[in-house]
Scaffold this motif. Sequence first.
Motif, PDB file in Angstrom:
ATOM      1  N   THR A 101       0.831  -1.195   0.000  1.00  0.00           N
ATOM      2  CA  THR A 101       0.000   0.000   0.000  1.00  0.00           C
ATOM      3  C   THR A 101       0.875   1.257   0.000  1.00  0.00           C
ATOM      4  O   THR A 101       1.952   1.286   0.594  1.00  0.00           O
ATOM      5  CB  THR A 101      -0.939   0.029   1.219  1.00  0.00           C
ATOM      6  OG1 THR A 101      -0.168  -0.124   2.423  1.00  0.00           O
ATOM      7  CG2 THR A 101      -1.973  -1.078   1.122  1.00  0.00           C
TER       8      THR A 101
ATOM      9  N   GLU B 185      -4.830   6.535  -0.132  1.00  0.00           N
ATOM     10  CA  GLU B 185      -3.989   5.346  -0.204  1.00  0.00           C
ATOM     11  C   GLU B 185      -4.451   4.392  -1.299  1.00  0.00           C
ATOM     12  O   GLU B 185      -5.650   4.188  -1.503  1.00  0.00           O
ATOM     13  CB  GLU B 185      -4.026   4.633   1.149  1.00  0.00           C
ATOM     14  CG  GLU B 185      -3.077   3.460   1.272  1.00  0.00           C
ATOM     15  CD  GLU B 185      -3.151   2.817   2.646  1.00  0.00           C
ATOM     16  OE1 GLU B 185      -2.223   3.027   3.445  1.00  0.00           O
ATOM     17  OE2 GLU B 185      -4.160   2.124   2.920  1.00  0.00           O
TER      18      GLU B 185
ATOM     19  N   GLU C 244      -3.446   0.451  -3.361  1.00  0.00           N
ATOM     20  CA  GLU C 244      -2.848  -0.869  -3.136  1.00  0.00           C
ATOM     21  C   GLU C 244      -2.388  -1.454  -4.469  1.00  0.00           C
ATOM     22  O   GLU C 244      -3.027  -1.227  -5.507  1.00  0.00           O
ATOM     23  CB  GLU C 244      -3.862  -1.808  -2.481  1.00  0.00           C
ATOM     24  CG  GLU C 244      -3.304  -3.177  -2.124  1.00  0.00           C
ATOM     25  CD  GLU C 244      -4.275  -4.020  -1.333  1.00  0.00           C
ATOM     26  OE1 GLU C 244      -3.887  -5.130  -0.910  1.00  0.00           O
ATOM     27  OE2 GLU C 244      -5.422  -3.575  -1.127  1.00  0.00           O
ATOM     28  N   THR C 245      -1.297  -2.187  -4.460  1.00  0.00           N
ATOM     29  CA  THR C 245      -0.770  -2.800  -5.669  1.00  0.00           C
ATOM     30  C   THR C 245      -0.709  -4.318  -5.515  1.00  0.00           C
ATOM     31  O   THR C 245      -0.628  -4.846  -4.399  1.00  0.00           O
ATOM     32  CB  THR C 245       0.644  -2.287  -6.001  1.00  0.00           C
ATOM     33  OG1 THR C 245       1.538  -2.661  -4.943  1.00  0.00           O
ATOM     34  CG2 THR C 245       0.650  -0.783  -6.178  1.00  0.00           C
ATOM     35  N   SER C 246      -0.735  -5.005  -6.654  1.00  0.00           N
ATOM     36  CA  SER C 246      -0.536  -6.458  -6.674  1.00  0.00           C
ATOM     37  C   SER C 246       0.132  -6.823  -7.992  1.00  0.00           C
ATOM     38  O   SER C 246       0.010  -6.097  -8.983  1.00  0.00           O
ATOM     39  CB  SER C 246      -1.862  -7.209  -6.531  1.00  0.00           C
ATOM     40  OG  SER C 246      -2.731  -6.919  -7.629  1.00  0.00           O
TER      41      SER C 246
END
Length: 256
Positions: free
Chosen positions: A11, A69, A71-73
């Motif tokens: 994040t 904020e 988030e990455t994946s």
Amino acid sequence: MAYFQQTGPATYLPTEHVGGAWDPDEQHIAPALGLLAHVVEQDRDLRRDDRLLPARLSYDIWGTVPMEEVETSVRVLRPGRTIELVEATLSHGRRTIVTLRAWLMSTTDTSQIAGTHVPAAGQPTDVEKWDPTTVWPGGFIAAAHVRRSEIEPGRATFWVRTDETLVEGQQASSLARAAGLLDISNGMTVRVDPRTVAFPNLDLTAHLMREPVGDWLGFDTSVSFGAQGVGVTSTVLHDETGLLGTMSQILTIRPG
């Protein structure tokens, strides 16, 4: 100074330098594109030690994102010894904001046959400084250093660099840093006043022959508007050592 602060394993919180050009209360998507390239390289380096080159970066922009904020994946879609296809996603809450599909390729020495017919772009010092805040608001545009030679509205060559790092306290590669500047292209030579016509891009695809060298990224850009509400921004990319690759963006044209 940085575009993002890491707040968890995957994040990131945007800083003021990510403020958007269309709406300063939303994130400019350019730093997010660089962030996704960065996390793809981080994932690659955790899995292998041969530093495959992200030779194609193909982004789809699903929507806007507030200054909050994200988030990455990352997942590998097509594993391989010398070529991989990797997908990275940036989301806000449970909503997808950007997806990146990147072809990673092994490199070898082909310097003896290297060449191109694309004209050289010169150097950043060949063109004068230009202030992009005369056209656009937002923290991202304010943080960009631009030198530009505009031939006519919608056609220009320009160089861009930034003093900001991608993620606070982290060393991003030259490729990831360049990826964080790519999306500026569509706004550096506008065909029409963006206060009267909106023309955001829905995607961005860059093909890169190598890793960038130096701080400056060069753009040779043409912006074209069609007669049915669709446009294309086409760019040849350079750095201070020569040709780097090509890039294109599809635009949705929205008269005010």
